[in-house]
Scaffold this active site. Structure first.
Site, PDB file in Angstrom:
ATOM      1  N   GLU A 107      71.246 -56.304  13.743  1.00 28.04           N
ATOM      2  CA  GLU A 107      70.378 -55.141  13.482  1.00 28.04           C
ATOM      3  C   GLU A 107      70.758 -54.113  13.754  1.00 28.04           C
ATOM      4  O   GLU A 107      70.178 -52.900  13.054  1.00 28.04           O
ATOM      5  CB  GLU A 107      69.059 -56.032  14.088  1.00 28.04           C
ATOM      6  N   GLU A 150      76.991 -64.582  14.803  1.00 24.48           N
ATOM      7  CA  GLU A 150      75.415 -64.894  14.192  1.00 24.48           C
ATOM      8  C   GLU A 150      75.629 -64.640  12.988  1.00 24.48           C
ATOM      9  O   GLU A 150      75.692 -63.441  12.380  1.00 24.48           O
ATOM     10  CB  GLU A 150      74.708 -63.780  15.120  1.00 24.48           C
ATOM     11  N   SER A 178      68.664 -68.601  14.398  1.00 19.16           N
ATOM     12  CA  SER A 178      67.475 -69.841  14.477  1.00 19.16           C
ATOM     13  C   SER A 178      67.999 -70.841  15.299  1.00 19.16           C
ATOM     14  O   SER A 178      67.807 -72.100  14.781  1.00 19.16           O
ATOM     15  CB  SER A 178      67.354 -70.254  13.074  1.00 19.16           C
ATOM     16  N   GLY A 238      66.505 -65.350  12.665  1.00 23.84           N
ATOM     17  CA  GLY A 238      65.069 -65.250  12.140  1.00 23.84           C
ATOM     18  C   GLY A 238      64.613 -65.973  10.808  1.00 23.84           C
ATOM     19  O   GLY A 238      63.288 -65.615  10.463  1.00 23.84           O
ATOM     20  N   HIS A 245      74.812 -56.143  17.488  1.00 19.88           N
ATOM     21  CA  HIS A 245      73.983 -57.056  16.767  1.00 19.88           C
ATOM     22  C   HIS A 245      74.078 -56.449  15.278  1.00 19.88           C
ATOM     23  O   HIS A 245      73.757 -55.275  14.950  1.00 19.88           O
ATOM     24  CB  HIS A 245      72.850 -57.084  17.599  1.00 19.88           C
ATOM     25  N   ASN A 297      67.834 -62.909  23.589  1.00 22.73           N
ATOM     26  CA  ASN A 297      67.677 -61.586  23.165  1.00 22.73           C
ATOM     27  C   ASN A 297      66.184 -61.220  22.785  1.00 22.73           C
ATOM     28  O   ASN A 297      65.719 -61.777  21.530  1.00 22.73           O
ATOM     29  CB  ASN A 297      68.588 -61.364  21.824  1.00 22.73           C
ATOM     30  N   TRP A 298      65.547 -60.511  23.365  1.00 25.34           N
ATOM     31  CA  TRP A 298      64.101 -60.389  23.094  1.00 25.34           C
ATOM     32  C   TRP A 298      63.908 -59.458  21.875  1.00 25.34           C
ATOM     33  O   TRP A 298      62.785 -59.338  21.633  1.00 25.34           O
ATOM     34  CB  TRP A 298      63.464 -59.855  24.382  1.00 25.34           C
ATOM     35  N   LYS A 299      64.925 -58.442  21.694  1.00 27.22           N
ATOM     36  CA  LYS A 299      64.632 -57.672  20.442  1.00 27.22           C
ATOM     37  C   LYS A 299      63.550 -56.700  21.103  1.00 27.22           C
ATOM     38  O   LYS A 299      63.256 -56.409  22.246  1.00 27.22           O
ATOM     39  CB  LYS A 299      64.518 -58.294  19.169  1.00 27.22           C
ATOM     40  N   GLY A 345      67.200 -65.521  19.711  1.00 26.19           N
ATOM     41  CA  GLY A 345      65.940 -64.561  19.554  1.00 26.19           C
ATOM     42  C   GLY A 345      64.581 -65.042  19.687  1.00 26.19           C
ATOM     43  O   GLY A 345      64.216 -65.258  20.749  1.00 26.19           O
ATOM     44  N   GLY A 346      63.950 -65.483  18.665  1.00 23.30           N
ATOM     45  CA  GLY A 346      62.567 -65.913  18.755  1.00 23.30           C
ATOM     46  C   GLY A 346      62.141 -66.903  19.917  1.00 23.30           C
ATOM     47  O   GLY A 346      61.210 -66.830  20.408  1.00 23.30           O
TER      48      GLY A 346
HETATM   49  P1  13P Z   1      66.674 -65.779  15.975  1.00 24.41           P
HETATM   50  O1  13P Z   1      67.179 -66.869  17.312  1.00 24.41           O
HETATM   51  O2  13P Z   1      65.370 -65.242  16.037  1.00 24.41           O
HETATM   52  O3  13P Z   1      67.110 -66.315  14.768  1.00 24.41           O
HETATM   53  O4  13P Z   1      67.624 -64.594  16.495  1.00 24.41           O
HETATM   54  C1  13P Z   1      69.023 -64.628  16.617  1.00 24.41           C
HETATM   55  C2  13P Z   1      69.410 -63.434  17.016  1.00 24.41           C
HETATM   56  O5  13P Z   1      69.507 -62.551  16.607  1.00 24.41           O
HETATM   57  C3  13P Z   1      69.889 -63.305  18.624  1.00 24.41           C
HETATM   58  O6  13P Z   1      70.838 -62.132  18.896  1.00 24.41           O
END
Ligand code: 13P
Length: 251
Positions: free
Chosen positions: A98, A168, A214, A174, A96, A9-11, A235-236
Site C-alpha cells: 500500500e 504479501e 487474507s 484484503g 508494504h 498490521n492495523w493499517k 491485516g483485517g
Molecule cells: P489482510 O489480512 O487484510 O488481507 O491484509 C494483509 C496485509 O496487508 C498485512 O500487512
C-alpha cells in the site's frame, strides 16, 4: 533457529481510544498464555506511545507501520525512525504494497528507510510481493527478487539478520483470496534460496519469512504448517482480538 511470528498490521484503522481498547483486550486474552510464536501489533504512529504502556509486562511487542526516509529536520508531517524508537516500538513495517502503490515508495526510498530503521535500533518487517497481473504472467519470482535486490540486499549480513521478511501477494491483500499453502511455500522457499545465495545458508535458515494476505484463523494452520512459512502478517483479522488470537493459536 528462526522465530515464528504472528504480527498484526492495523493499517489506518482505530481511533486512539479504540486502539487502546483493542490492545487492552488482546493483552487480557493472552494473559497467562505462552504462545508458540512471537506476537507483534503494528499500529498507526499516534497509538504507539500509549499502546506501549498498555502492553507493558505482556508478551505483545510493538511495531510502527512506516517511518520517514530522512533522519530529521524540515519534513513536515513525517515521523522519523528515532521518534518511532522513542515510543517503545521494537519493529517497523516497511515496503508494504500500500505504501509502494499509493505513496509511490520506490526501491531507493525503501532502502533509506530500512537503513534508518536499523540505525535507530528498529527491526524492519520488510514486505515484498507481486501484483495480480505479475502473478498471472508468471513473474512473481522476478518481482520479489528485484524488491529484495533493490532495498535490502545492500545490507551487511549482520544487519540483514535483524530483518523479518513478509511475502504479501498484492492480489491476496484484503480480497479474501489467499495464496494456497503450496503457492506460499513455493515462493517462500525461493525467497530463502535467494537469501542463501546472497548471505549463506545459515543467515537464510535464520530469517523469518511471514505470509500476508487474507490470512485468518481458518487458514493459518495450513499455511503455517509449511516449512518455509514462519508466521503471518495480518491485516483485517488483527482488528478483533479473538480473531487475532485464533491465528496465534494456529502455532
Ligand atoms: P489482510 O489480512 O487484510 O488481507 O491484509 C494483509 C496485509 O496487508 C498485512 O500487512
Amino acid at each position: 533457529m528462526r522465530k515464528n511470528i504472528v504480527a498484526g498490521n492495523w493499517k489506518m484503522n482505530k481511533t486512539l481510544q479504540e486502539g487502546v481498547a483493542l490492545a487492552t483486550e488482546l493483552k487480557e486474552i493472552l494473559k497467562g498464555q505462552k504462545p508458540n510464536c512471537e506476537v507483534i501489533i503494528g499500529t498507526p504512529f499516534i497509538h504507539l506511545a500509549t499502546v506501549a504502556e498498555v502492553i507493558k509486562g505482556s508478551v505483545i511487542k510493538l511495531s510502527a507501520e512506516n517511518c520517514a526516509d530522512k533522519e530529521s529536520g524540515a519534513y513536515t508531517g513525517e515521523v522519523s525512525a528515532a521518534m518511532v524508537k522513542s515510543t517503545g516500538a521494537e519493529y517497523c513495517i516497511l515496503g508494504h504494497s500500500e505504501r509502494r502503490q499509493y505513496y509511490h515508495e520506490t526501491y531507493e526510498i525503501l532502502k533509506e528507510k530500512v537503513l534508518l530503521a536499523l540505525a535507530n535500533g528498529l527491526k524492519p518487517i520488510f514486505c515484498i510481493g507481486e501484483l495480480k497481473e505479475e502473478r498471472e504472467a508468471g513473474k512473481q519470482n522476478e518481482v520479489v527478487k528485484a524488491q529484495l535486490e533493490g532495498s535490502v540486499f545492500n545490507l551487511s549480513a549482520e544487519d540483514f539478520s535483524k530483518i523479518v521478511l513478509a511475502y504479501e501477494p498484492v492480489w491476496a491483500i484484503g480480497t479474501g483470496l489467499t495464496a494456497t499453502s503450496d503457492q506460499a511455500e513455493e515462493i517462500h522457499a525461493y525467497i530463502r534460496s535467494l537469501i542463501a545465495a546472497k548471505y549463506g545458508k545459515e543467515v537464510a535458515e535464520n530469517t523469518t519469512i511471514l505470509y500476508g494476505g487474507s490470512c485468518k484463523a481458518s487458514n493459518a494452520k495450513e499455511l503455517f504448517s509449511k516449512p518455509d512459512v514462519d508466521g503471518g502478517l495480518i491485516g483485517g483479522a488483527s482488528l478483533k482480538a479473538p480473531d487475532f488470537k485464533g491465528i496465534i493459536d494456529a502455532f
